[in-house]
Design an enzyme around this catalytic site. Structure first.
Site, PDB file in Angstrom:
ATOM      1  N   THR A 104      -2.955   0.563  -4.505  1.00 58.19           N
ATOM      2  CA  THR A 104      -3.445   1.738  -3.786  1.00 58.19           C
ATOM      3  C   THR A 104      -4.780   2.249  -4.305  1.00 58.19           C
ATOM      4  OG1 THR A 104      -2.770   3.987  -3.090  1.00 58.19           O
ATOM      5  CG2 THR A 104      -2.064   3.288  -5.267  1.00 58.19           C
TER       6      THR A 104
ATOM      7  N   GLN B  74      -6.787   5.580  -4.935  1.00 59.95           N
ATOM      8  CA  GLN B  74      -6.515   7.021  -5.056  1.00 59.95           C
ATOM      9  C   GLN B  74      -7.729   7.711  -5.651  1.00 59.95           C
ATOM     10  OE1 GLN B  74      -4.049   8.536  -3.681  1.00 59.95           O
ATOM     11  NE2 GLN B  74      -2.798   6.762  -3.125  1.00 59.95           N
TER      12      GLN B  74
ATOM     13  N   CYS C   7     -12.438  -2.502  -8.170  1.00 64.02           N
ATOM     14  CA  CYS C   7     -11.015  -2.466  -7.820  1.00 64.02           C
ATOM     15  C   CYS C   7     -10.699  -1.717  -6.538  1.00 64.02           C
ATOM     16  CB  CYS C   7     -10.184  -1.936  -8.990  1.00 64.02           C
ATOM     17  SG  CYS C   7     -10.708  -0.386  -9.723  1.00 64.02           S
TER      18      CYS C   7
ATOM     19  N   ASP D  40       0.844  -1.189   0.000  1.00 59.95           N
ATOM     20  CA  ASP D  40       0.000   0.000   0.000  1.00 59.95           C
ATOM     21  C   ASP D  40       0.891   1.255   0.000  1.00 59.95           C
ATOM     22  OD1 ASP D  40      -2.363   1.684   0.674  1.00 59.95           O
ATOM     23  OD2 ASP D  40      -1.324   1.853   2.599  1.00 59.95           O
TER      24      ASP D  40
ATOM     25  N   LYS E  19     -10.034  -1.193  -2.965  1.00 60.45           N
ATOM     26  CA  LYS E  19      -9.872  -2.032  -1.777  1.00 60.45           C
ATOM     27  C   LYS E  19     -10.932  -1.642  -0.747  1.00 60.45           C
ATOM     28  CE  LYS E  19      -5.649  -0.456  -1.268  1.00 60.45           C
ATOM     29  NZ  LYS E  19      -4.329  -0.112  -0.681  1.00 60.45           N
TER      30      LYS E  19
ATOM     31  N   CYS F  45     -16.929   0.454  -8.164  1.00 65.79           N
ATOM     32  CA  CYS F  45     -16.031  -0.285  -9.057  1.00 65.79           C
ATOM     33  C   CYS F  45     -15.654  -1.614  -8.408  1.00 65.79           C
ATOM     34  CB  CYS F  45     -14.778   0.535  -9.324  1.00 65.79           C
ATOM     35  SG  CYS F  45     -13.775   0.773  -7.839  1.00 65.79           S
TER      36      CYS F  45
ATOM     37  N   ASP G 141      -0.137   5.139   1.010  1.00 65.24           N
ATOM     38  CA  ASP G 141      -0.270   6.138   2.076  1.00 65.24           C
ATOM     39  C   ASP G 141      -0.256   5.493   3.457  1.00 65.24           C
ATOM     40  OD1 ASP G 141      -0.827   8.606   0.380  1.00 65.24           O
ATOM     41  OD2 ASP G 141      -2.292   7.185  -0.398  1.00 65.24           O
TER      42      ASP G 141
ATOM     43  N   ASP H 285      -1.500  -0.556   5.954  1.00 63.55           N
ATOM     44  CA  ASP H 285      -1.746   0.034   7.272  1.00 63.55           C
ATOM     45  C   ASP H 285      -3.223   0.063   7.662  1.00 63.55           C
ATOM     46  OD1 ASP H 285      -2.242   2.087   5.308  1.00 63.55           O
ATOM     47  OD2 ASP H 285      -2.189   3.580   6.918  1.00 63.55           O
TER      48      ASP H 285
HETATM   49 MG   LIG Z   1      -2.687   3.246   3.560  1.00 68.78          MG
HETATM   50 ZN   LIG Z   2     -11.714   1.244  -8.720  1.00 71.39          ZN
END
Ligand SMILES: [Mg+2]
Ligand SMILES: [Zn+2]
EC number: 3.1.3.-
Length: 181
Positions: free
Chosen positions: A50, A52, A90, A9, A92, A88, A11, A117
């Protein structure tokens, strides 16, 4: 265990604060470069993974993030650009990014490790595909273990690491133990 790849991951795991930071302003934690090098030295593929959602608001592009990850030394990056409302496959904790990587690199996801995290996104996504899970205490990690533990109830990380470097060292030891048997 023969570790085929490690998903990491962004951030709160490799740097930043756990909140959105544009790639041009993002800083890695001091140990993150070393951690990525250790994986590379052990011939383990490294994939950034990730969410975003600010991409969907036009605050950055997929390429901004992709180029950032490649510059850090990642082998590839899997990025969800959607907002939580897009529904979506994708974002997470959905497993879409992991399934995409598995297809692209012909991975058995049960031989991969996820380092992140956040319990309610990273750990749940990894759990849903049978990947090994490491929670780091940086970023949201510590609060995932106490304040937000109810958002990923019933799931236990395989390991809880102080940070990315400790997580990587644990993975490398796993691989070494395997070879000795
Ligand atoms: Mg994170
Ligand atoms: Zn997505």
């Amino acid at each position: 265990m023969n570790v085929e790849a490690v998903f990491i991951d962004r951030d709160g795991t490799i740097g930043g604060t756990g909140h959105f930071i544009h790639p041009k302003d993002f800083n890695l934690y001091p140990f993150s470069k070393t951690a990525l090098e250790v994986l590379k030295d052990n011939n383990i593929k490294t994939f950034a993974c990730t969410n975003q959602n600010r991409i969907s608001r036009g605050q950055a592009t997929i390429d901004d993030f992709y180029n950032e990850f490649i510059a850090y030394g990642f082998d590839d990056a899997f990025i969800c650009p959607h907002s939580p409302n897009d529904d979506c496959d994708c974002r997470k904790p959905k497993p879409g990014l992991l399934l995409e990587a598995a297809k692209k690199y012909n991975l058995d996801l049960s031989n991969t490790v996820f380092i992140g995290d956040v319990g309610s996104t990273d750990m749940l996504a990894a759990h849903s595909v049978g990947a090994m899970k490491i929670l780091v205490r940086t970023g949201w990690g510590q609060s995932s273990l106490d304040k937000y533990r109810d958002t990923w109830v019933g799931i236990e990380p395989d390991y809880i690491a102080e940070n990315l470097l400790e997580a990587v060292n644990w993975i490398v030891k796993l691989g070494t133990a395997d070879k000795k048997q």
